[in-house]
Design a protein around this motif. Structure first.
Motif, mmCIF file in Angstrom:
data_model
loop_
_atom_site.group_PDB
_atom_site.id
_atom_site.type_symbol
_atom_site.label_atom_id
_atom_site.label_comp_id
_atom_site.label_asym_id
_atom_site.label_seq_id
_atom_site.Cartn_x
_atom_site.Cartn_y
_atom_site.Cartn_z
ATOM 1 N N TYR A 51 -81.694 59.706 61.914
ATOM 2 C CA TYR A 51 -82.163 58.785 60.872
ATOM 3 C C TYR A 51 -81.085 58.591 59.801
ATOM 4 N N ILE A 52 -80.551 59.705 59.314
ATOM 5 C CA ILE A 52 -79.543 59.637 58.250
ATOM 6 C C ILE A 52 -78.265 58.956 58.757
ATOM 7 N N ALA A 53 -77.838 59.312 59.968
ATOM 8 C CA ALA A 53 -76.604 58.731 60.510
ATOM 9 C C ALA A 53 -76.719 57.219 60.648
ATOM 10 N N ARG A 54 -77.863 56.743 61.141
ATOM 11 C CA ARG A 54 -78.041 55.291 61.292
ATOM 12 C C ARG A 54 -78.196 54.603 59.940
ATOM 13 N N LYS A 55 -79.014 55.169 59.081
ATOM 14 C CA LYS A 55 -79.313 54.541 57.786
ATOM 15 C C LYS A 55 -78.072 54.455 56.898
ATOM 16 N N GLN A 56 -77.267 55.532 56.905
ATOM 17 C CA GLN A 56 -76.093 55.560 56.035
ATOM 18 C C GLN A 56 -74.796 55.223 56.786
ATOM 19 N N LYS A 57 -74.947 54.794 58.047
ATOM 20 C CA LYS A 57 -73.779 54.430 58.871
ATOM 21 C C LYS A 57 -72.758 55.564 58.919
ATOM 22 N N LEU A 58 -73.241 56.755 59.242
ATOM 23 C CA LEU A 58 -72.397 57.946 59.326
ATOM 24 C C LEU A 58 -72.218 58.387 60.782
ATOM 25 N N LEU A 59 -72.102 57.454 61.683
ATOM 26 C CA LEU A 59 -71.951 57.761 63.096
ATOM 27 C C LEU A 59 -70.540 58.285 63.359
ATOM 28 N N THR A 60 -70.456 59.393 64.092
ATOM 29 C CA THR A 60 -69.162 59.998 64.422
ATOM 30 C C THR A 60 -69.118 60.316 65.912
ATOM 31 N N GLN A 61 -67.913 60.541 66.408
ATOM 32 C CA GLN A 61 -67.755 60.951 67.807
ATOM 33 C C GLN A 61 -68.418 62.314 68.033
ATOM 34 N N PHE A 62 -68.294 63.213 67.054
ATOM 35 C CA PHE A 62 -68.949 64.522 67.161
ATOM 36 C C PHE A 62 -70.453 64.337 67.342
ATOM 37 N N GLY A 63 -71.046 63.519 66.499
ATOM 38 C CA GLY A 63 -72.489 63.291 66.568
ATOM 39 C C GLY A 63 -72.910 62.632 67.866
#
Length: 182
Positions: A51-63
């Motif tokens: 939720y946080i990664a999508r909402k705040q656009k914090l997508l990473t290769q690790f994730g």
């Protein structure tokens, strides 16, 4: 690599696994209750990191890589624990585990082809029933004299059925990409 809150939540989910498994070995009702609490915390991180990664656009290769790995480690650990402690029947657990490993392999193959396999609505429902089943079966003796074994088993069988449906759909939708190799 940028480290962020979703990555921390994913790593925390992996770190919680030994605790929820370990607590299940404590004697009496409290061991499995603590196990269920720690499993629930880990399950919440599963929802929160995405939720946080999508909402705040914090997508990473690790994730992208470790989030599904953490999910599978959590679920596999819990289901093996439930079968070993005779709290869950082997057949639905086997169906769920086979699908989890196979779909994870499918995702990796598609990633190698530059493709993604988005999570389906059926897959989300499967996960919801699966997490609910695991929590209920961990505390199957019940809280406040409310037994959770039968509702937990019902959720487990529903999850197994949704596992078959979503797994079939993933393969059906991916088959053309696998055939063409692009």
């Amino acid at each position: 690599m940028v480290w962020n809150l979703p990555n921390t939540l994913t790593a925390t989910r992996i770190l919680l696994i030994p605790f929820f498994v370990g607590f299940s070995y404590l004697p009496g009702r409290w061991g499995f209750l603590l196990s269920a609490i720690f499993f629930s915390l880990a399950a919440i991180t599963d929802w929160a990191d995405g939720y946080i990664a999508r909402k705040q656009k914090l997508l990473t290769q690790f994730g992208r890589f470790f989030d599904p790995v953490a999910d599978k480690l959590l679920v596999i650990s819990a289901l093996v624990l439930l079968v070993a402690s005779q709290r869950a029947p082997f057949l639905p657990v086997l169906i769920i585990l086979a699908r989890e490993v196979t779909v994870m392999a499918l995702r990796e193959r598609l990633a190698g082809l530059g493709q993604r396999l988005p999570v389906s609505t059926t897959g989300k429902w499967k996960t919801g029933f699966q997490m609910t089943a695991i929590i209920m079966l961990l505390v199957q003796e019940g809280l406040w004299d409310i037994p959770f074994q039968w509702p937990g088993l019902l959720c487990l069988y529903i999850s197994a059925a949704l596992t078959i449906v979503s797994g079939y759909r993933y393969f059906r939708d991916s088959w053309p990409k696998l055939q063409t190799g692009n």
